[in-house]
Design an enzyme around this catalytic site. Structure first.
Site, PDB file in Angstrom:
ATOM      1  N   ASP A  22       0.828  -1.208   0.000  1.00 20.74           N
ATOM      2  CA  ASP A  22       0.000   0.000   0.000  1.00 20.74           C
ATOM      3  C   ASP A  22       0.866   1.263   0.000  1.00 20.74           C
ATOM      4  OD1 ASP A  22      -2.344   1.397  -0.040  1.00 20.74           O
ATOM      5  OD2 ASP A  22      -2.782   1.150   2.094  1.00 20.74           O
ATOM      6  N   ARG A  26       0.369   7.664  -2.774  1.00 20.86           N
ATOM      7  CA  ARG A  26       0.962   8.719  -1.941  1.00 20.86           C
ATOM      8  C   ARG A  26       2.432   8.929  -2.263  1.00 20.86           C
ATOM      9  NH1 ARG A  26      -1.341   6.129   3.340  1.00 20.86           N
ATOM     10  NH2 ARG A  26      -1.933   4.564   1.791  1.00 20.86           N
ATOM     11  N   ASN A  70     -11.125  -2.639  -5.284  1.00 16.87           N
ATOM     12  CA  ASN A  70     -10.348  -1.695  -6.106  1.00 16.87           C
ATOM     13  C   ASN A  70     -10.995  -1.382  -7.459  1.00 16.87           C
ATOM     14  OD1 ASN A  70      -7.118  -2.889  -4.890  1.00 16.87           O
ATOM     15  ND2 ASN A  70      -8.268  -1.088  -4.256  1.00 16.87           N
ATOM     16  N   TRP A  71     -12.035  -2.154  -7.857  1.00 16.39           N
ATOM     17  CA  TRP A  71     -12.760  -1.828  -9.097  1.00 16.39           C
ATOM     18  C   TRP A  71     -13.449  -0.477  -8.979  1.00 16.39           C
ATOM     19  CZ3 TRP A  71     -11.652  -4.784 -13.116  1.00 16.39           C
ATOM     20  CH2 TRP A  71     -11.335  -6.137 -12.928  1.00 16.39           C
ATOM     21  N   SER A 198      -8.180  -4.732   5.177  1.00 17.19           N
ATOM     22  CA  SER A 198      -8.792  -4.463   3.866  1.00 17.19           C
ATOM     23  C   SER A 198      -9.195  -5.753   3.126  1.00 17.19           C
ATOM     24  CB  SER A 198      -7.855  -3.618   2.990  1.00 17.19           C
ATOM     25  OG  SER A 198      -7.520  -2.416   3.644  1.00 17.19           O
TER      26      SER A 198
HETATM   27  C1  IPE Z   1      -5.442  -2.754  -0.181  1.00 21.77           C
HETATM   28  O1  IPE Z   1      -5.077  -1.425  -0.367  1.00 21.77           O
HETATM   29  C2  IPE Z   1      -5.460  -3.473  -1.495  1.00 21.77           C
HETATM   30  C3  IPE Z   1      -4.163  -3.648  -2.141  1.00 21.77           C
HETATM   31  C4  IPE Z   1      -3.012  -3.317  -1.651  1.00 21.77           C
HETATM   32  C5  IPE Z   1      -4.211  -4.267  -3.434  1.00 21.77           C
HETATM   33  P1  IPE Z   1      -6.176  -0.279  -0.522  1.00 21.77           P
HETATM   34  O2  IPE Z   1      -5.430   0.997  -0.663  1.00 21.77           O
HETATM   35  O3  IPE Z   1      -7.142  -0.621  -1.585  1.00 21.77           O
HETATM   36  O4  IPE Z   1      -6.937  -0.371   0.892  1.00 21.77           O
HETATM   37  P2  IPE Z   1      -7.803   0.702   1.671  1.00 21.77           P
HETATM   38  O5  IPE Z   1      -8.827   1.223   0.722  1.00 21.77           O
HETATM   39  O6  IPE Z   1      -6.876   1.797   2.117  1.00 21.77           O
HETATM   40  O7  IPE Z   1      -8.378  -0.041   2.827  1.00 21.77           O
HETATM   41  C1  IPE Z   2      -1.561   0.142  -3.413  1.00 19.51           C
HETATM   42  O1  IPE Z   2      -1.296   1.495  -3.468  1.00 19.51           O
HETATM   43  C2  IPE Z   2      -1.767  -0.470  -4.781  1.00 19.51           C
HETATM   44  C3  IPE Z   2      -3.164  -0.881  -5.063  1.00 19.51           C
HETATM   45  C4  IPE Z   2      -4.155  -0.829  -4.228  1.00 19.51           C
HETATM   46  C5  IPE Z   2      -3.414  -1.388  -6.393  1.00 19.51           C
HETATM   47  P1  IPE Z   2      -2.476   2.553  -3.501  1.00 19.51           P
HETATM   48  O2  IPE Z   2      -2.861   2.785  -4.909  1.00 19.51           O
HETATM   49  O3  IPE Z   2      -3.586   2.112  -2.610  1.00 19.51           O
HETATM   50  O4  IPE Z   2      -1.768   3.845  -2.906  1.00 19.51           O
HETATM   51  P2  IPE Z   2      -2.388   4.895  -1.887  1.00 19.51           P
HETATM   52  O5  IPE Z   2      -2.938   4.133  -0.732  1.00 19.51           O
HETATM   53  O6  IPE Z   2      -3.446   5.624  -2.633  1.00 19.51           O
HETATM   54  O7  IPE Z   2      -1.233   5.760  -1.523  1.00 19.51           O
HETATM   55 MG    MG Z   3      -4.049   2.412  -0.663  1.00 24.88          MG
END
Ligand code: IPE
Ligand code: IPE
Ligand code: MG
Length: 248
Positions: A22, A26, A70-71, A198
């Site tokens: 994650d 950012r 994530n969709w 998550s």
């Molecule tokens: C969890 O990260 C899913 C993956 C790393 C693929 P998210 O960024 O989607 O989780 P939330 O929304 O902060 O809980």
């Molecule tokens: C994790 O990084 C990757 C996926 C969930 C695919 P994020 O895309 O969630 O990055 P932040 O949380 O917005 O920084």
């Molecule tokens: Mg994230």
């Protein structure tokens, strides 16, 4: 750091590490870059981490690449990620195969673009007999979906008279999960400061040690992994029993 750092105990390494990768967005934002740049850097970090597990003697890792939730991100980001997964698979397959990586995917792959499904299928087939490192990638994975699907499968077996309800037990349910046959993770690492699961491996993490770090995923290098492993080796895993010294 190709060999195991001296302050780590080879006999007490986790045998399976799960990652919630994650903080890509950012990381990019901090640099004034588009989110996509963070995802791209994230895949480079992942590549080195797989190699690191091999170098240090950690036999299995599972990473969260895309959740069922994530969709709900903008279509532009979702499409970019799907293309990125496909590109990385094509680019890295030969090398991973050569290094003995056994690739496996967790999740419902049917809604993924067909070309990506093809690449996944090919990667799994090519590497299925490899034994150096087991590398699971969770894509369109959600733990609740996984559990519902497992219950449906058991219910079907009951309906067909192959199974009695009272014979359903933990082992049988475990066999229906995407992770069937894998040992549960010993250590879960989530980057970016968020302290939640998550919808990731809710069943499998029942007794896993949790490690949260503020480090953003694209910065999670070997040094950061080393820190996580040091923390893991200081834990007393009791599994409901008394501390090891007291029970003697
Ligand atoms: C969890 O990260 C899913 C993956 C790393 C693929 P998210 O960024 O989607 O989780 P939330 O929304 O902060 O809980
Ligand atoms: C994790 O990084 C990757 C996926 C969930 C695919 P994020 O895309 O969630 O990055 P932040 O949380 O917005 O920084
Ligand atoms: Mg994230």
């Amino acid at each position: 750091m190709k060999t195991l750092p001296l302050d780590l105990d080879r006999d007490r390494l986790p045998q399976h590490v799960a990652f919630i990768m994650d903080g890509n967005g950012r990381w990019a934002k901090q640099r004034g870059l588009p989110r996509m740049a963070g995802h791209r850097q994230g895949t480079r970090i992942l590549k080195d981490l797989v190699r690191c597990c091999q170098d240090w003697g950690i036999p299995a890792l599972t990473v969260y690449a895309f959740s069922t939730e994530n969709w709900q991100r903008p279509l532009k980001e979702v499409s970019f990620l799907m293309k990125l997964f496909e590109r990385v698979l094509h680019k890295e397959l030969a090398e991973m195969h050569q290094e003995g990586v056994c690739l496996n995917f967790l999740g419902d792959l049917s809604p993924l673009p067909e070309t990506l499904q093809g690449a996944i299928h090919q990667a799994c087939e090519t590497t299925q007999h490899n034994q150096a490192v087991k590398f699971n990638v969770a894509v369109n994975y959600g733990s609740r979906h996984e559990l519902v699907r497992s219950c449906q499968s058991l219910a079907q077996q009951v309906q067909q008279g192959q199974l009695a309800p009272e014979d359903i037990n933990e082992a049988l349910l475990q066999q229906q999960l995407y992770t069937a046959g894998d040992r549960d993770p010993d250590l879960l690492i989530r980057t970016s400061g968020e302290q939640r699961l998550s919808n990731y491996l809710l069943w499998q993490l029942a007794y896993t040690e949790l490690y949260f770090t503020d480090c953003l995923w694209p910065d999670f290098d070997r040094t950061a992994f080393h820190q996580a492993l040091l923390s893991f080796q200081q834990r007393d895993r009791r599994f409901g029993k008394l501390p090891t010294v007291m029970s003697a």
